[in-house]
Scaffold this active site. Structure first.
Site, PDB file in Angstrom:
ATOM      1  N   ASN A  21     -17.804 -92.054   7.850  1.00 22.17           N
ATOM      2  CA  ASN A  21     -18.682 -92.049   6.683  1.00 22.17           C
ATOM      3  C   ASN A  21     -19.798 -91.025   6.800  1.00 22.17           C
ATOM      4  O   ASN A  21     -20.957 -91.368   6.976  1.00 22.17           O
ATOM      5  CB  ASN A  21     -19.284 -93.454   6.527  1.00 22.17           C
ATOM      6  N   HIS A  75      -6.890 -94.140   6.098  1.00 20.97           N
ATOM      7  CA  HIS A  75      -7.706 -93.052   5.560  1.00 20.97           C
ATOM      8  C   HIS A  75      -7.312 -91.694   6.139  1.00 20.97           C
ATOM      9  O   HIS A  75      -7.738 -90.654   5.621  1.00 20.97           O
ATOM     10  CB  HIS A  75      -9.191 -93.317   5.827  1.00 20.97           C
ATOM     11  N   TYR A 133     -21.096-106.431   4.831  1.00 23.45           N
ATOM     12  CA  TYR A 133     -20.252-105.281   4.500  1.00 23.45           C
ATOM     13  C   TYR A 133     -20.081-104.367   5.718  1.00 23.45           C
ATOM     14  O   TYR A 133     -21.037-104.025   6.407  1.00 23.45           O
ATOM     15  CB  TYR A 133     -20.847-104.460   3.345  1.00 23.45           C
ATOM     16  N   GLY A 181     -14.900-100.483   0.315  1.00 26.72           N
ATOM     17  CA  GLY A 181     -14.773 -99.907  -1.014  1.00 26.72           C
ATOM     18  C   GLY A 181     -14.561-100.984  -2.060  1.00 26.72           C
ATOM     19  O   GLY A 181     -15.283-101.978  -2.131  1.00 26.72           O
ATOM     20  N   ARG A 208     -29.908 -48.332  -7.146  1.00 25.98           N
ATOM     21  CA  ARG A 208     -31.343 -48.549  -7.255  1.00 25.98           C
ATOM     22  C   ARG A 208     -31.730 -50.020  -7.091  1.00 25.98           C
ATOM     23  O   ARG A 208     -32.809 -50.345  -6.575  1.00 25.98           O
ATOM     24  CB  ARG A 208     -31.825 -48.026  -8.613  1.00 25.98           C
TER      25      ARG A 208
END
Length: 546
Positions: free
Chosen positions: A215, A102, A72, A79, A303
């Protein structure tokens, strides 16, 4: 040499800082390094250790690429398309294509500092030796940063899972000499022209390199680091303006006593109270809350100022811890690791003949960063909300204990600061909307392969707006409290308050008087807070605030 080093002498242009990546400190960098590169234009250099780590991890990828089994990111699609084996002749095209496809962002450009932080943090991870890119790829990123070339990155395109894919793709596109980028003169030009002008050779991507460039959670992390730096200044500034409002309202500083905060030991609360007490030291105005209209106690917005600001400070401390962990991380998928695995193929991991291996993982998920980005937006909204309540109290004649309505010169003829509070209220209302968590949402993508995402980029983008708006909210409180203090005739403010008022007037922030165009005064007050002059003025009297 430290990783963030000011270097003098030859090789340093314009006296800028030089940041060296990979000097033996686990190849991490510091938040100061990121700020130096993103905002200060510091030059970036790769150490010999980084170049060695890059070369070693590349050998592992090359060995895996030469083997017949699909791996891979090296010899497969990506993907939901990861099941296809890609032969050697198509692998360079595969890496180019993932960058081009992309780089699909839309909307306005993001800020230059965000792009520089994004690129620098990606470079930091590449230099870890866990991504498998060649040294020349990392060097090209450093060269582009040093040349002042800024890729065009768009507002929309990242879901914050598989990292900030679209923003990083637009940066990678510039490395390839494609798309548009901004030069040092601020002009948009073809990236290839800008690279050629600076003698930078476009990268020709090889196996895994396109994927490795895309990535990571670098965009959301860079924006977190810059937000933390800005909020450090803003929270101290808010302590100053809260103290000035307390003083102008003739409140009591007894509630700031250290022993009261010691019995509820939140460190941020104690620091905020100590800051307010330091600002109020020597005041002739505090403690007059019983003079005319007896008050048992000051209102909560006065306060409880240290409790609210202190909770925000502790939120910042938690977010800083997350940022430090991310800075020490190497985020990619798959990652290069030493040693062999018994698992082969495209799934969990693959081993090369050289002994290294490539492992798939989920470290790119942005949840850790997204959560703290959203948490900070909540704290920012609450700090803005309590500051606006103090401003409103200063302008209301029924609650300001003797001040004129809206601090007007001639109430009825003059409206004073009535609409300045409207502006502040509008900003606070938007802060509340921006506090809705982006990370509570998730939209599946990539044919349900990426079926849960962090929306961390969106959380970071809205936090930047929140920080800007908080700066303006604090500026309006400063403007109002300074005028109110000056209208308390016969009472002497604290030396620190007096120093702030005098510095603000020198900076163009107008004082009391008849109605005039207020927008320039408010803009001057915003600049006075934003660039740190407010803190500088008070710390000349108090010393460093916490």
């Amino acid at each position: 040499m430290d990783m963030h080093t000011v270097v003098n002498g030859e090789g340093v242009e314009h006296g800028l800082e030089k940041v060296v990546v990979g000097d033996g400190r686990a190849f991490g960098v510091t938040a100061s390094d990121v700020l130096a590169v993103a905002r200060g234009g510091a030059r970036v250099e790769l150490s010999r250790e980084a170049l060695t780590a890059l070369a070693a991890s590349r050998e592992i990828v090359d060995a895996l690429a030469a083997e017949p089994a699909p791996v891979y990111g090296v010899s497969t699609g990506f993907g939901a398309l990861a099941t296809r084996h890609i032969g050697p002749g198509l692998r360079a095209r595969l890496q180019r294509n993932i960058v081009r496809s992309h780089a699909a962002g839309m909307g306005p450009r993001v800020e230059r500092e965000v792009v520089r932080a994004l690129m620098f943090l990606r470079l930091k991870t590449l230099c870890s030796g866990h991504t498998g890119v060649r040294p020349e790829v990392a060097q090209t990123i450093a060269d582009v940063l040093n040349a002042g070339i800024t890729p065009v990155v768009h507002e929309y395109g990242s879901l914050g899972c598989s990292g900030d894919l679209a923003p990083l793709s637009h940066c990678a596109l510039t490395l390839m000499g494609e798309g548009e980028a901004e030069g040092t003169d601020g002009t948009l030009r073809p990236a290839g022209e800008l690279l050629a002008e600076h003698g930078i050779r476009p990268v020709e991507l090889r196996e895994k390199e396109g994927l490795a460039l895309l990535n990571g959670t670098d965009g959301m992390l860079g924006m977190l680091i810059m937000a933390l730096a800005d909020l450090d200044t803003l929270y101290r500034s808010a302590d100053v303006t809260a103290a000035m409002s307390l003083e102008a309202l003739l409140g009591t500083d007894k509630v700031l006593a250290p022993e009261l905060h010691a019995i509820r030991p939140h460190p941020g609360q104690a620091a905020s109270a100590a800051n307010m007490l330091a600002v109020l030291a020597g005041s002739g105005m505090t403690g007059h809350h019983q003079d005319d209209a007896p008050r048992v106690q000051d209102a909560y917005s006065v306060r409880c100022a240290p409790q609210v600001a202190g909770a925000g400070r502790d939120t910042i401390a938690h977010a800083r811890l997350v940022a430090e962990r991310e800075l020490a991380a190497a985020i990619d998928n798959p990652v290069v690791l030493p040693g062999r695995t018994d698992r082969g193929g495209t799934g969990a991991g693959a081993s090369g003949s050289g002994g290294g291996r490539l492992e798939s993982n989920g470290n790119f998920h942005g949840a850790p960063v997204a959560y703290v980005l959203d948490f900070l937006a909540i704290a920012v909204a609450d700090l803005g909300s309590i500051a606006e309540r103090r401003t409103d109290r200063l302008l209301d004649k029924n609650r300001s204990h003797g001040l004129p309505p809206f601090l007007a010169d001639d109430p009825g003829v003059d409206s004073g600061l009535m609409i300045a509070q409207y502006t502040q209220a509008a900003l606070v209302s938007e802060l509340k909307r921006l506090a809705v968590p982006a990370s509570a949402d998730s939209i599946p993508s990539s044919a349900m392969q990426e079926d849960h995402v962090s929306m961390g980029w969106s959380a970071a983008r809205k936090l930047r707006t929140s920080v800007d708006n908080l700066t303006r909210v604090v500026a309006v409180e400063l403007y109002t409290a300074a005028r109110a203090v000056e209208l308390r005739e016969g009472l002497t403010p604290a030396p620190a308050t007096r120093a702030v008022v005098e510095a603000a007037r020198r900076a163009g922030v107008g004082g009391p008087g008849p109605d005039r165009h207020l927008a320039p005064d408010l803009a001057a007050a915003e600049s006075f807070v934003r660039d740190g002059r407010l803190l500088a003025a008070v710390e000349k009297v108090t010393g460093p605030l916490r």
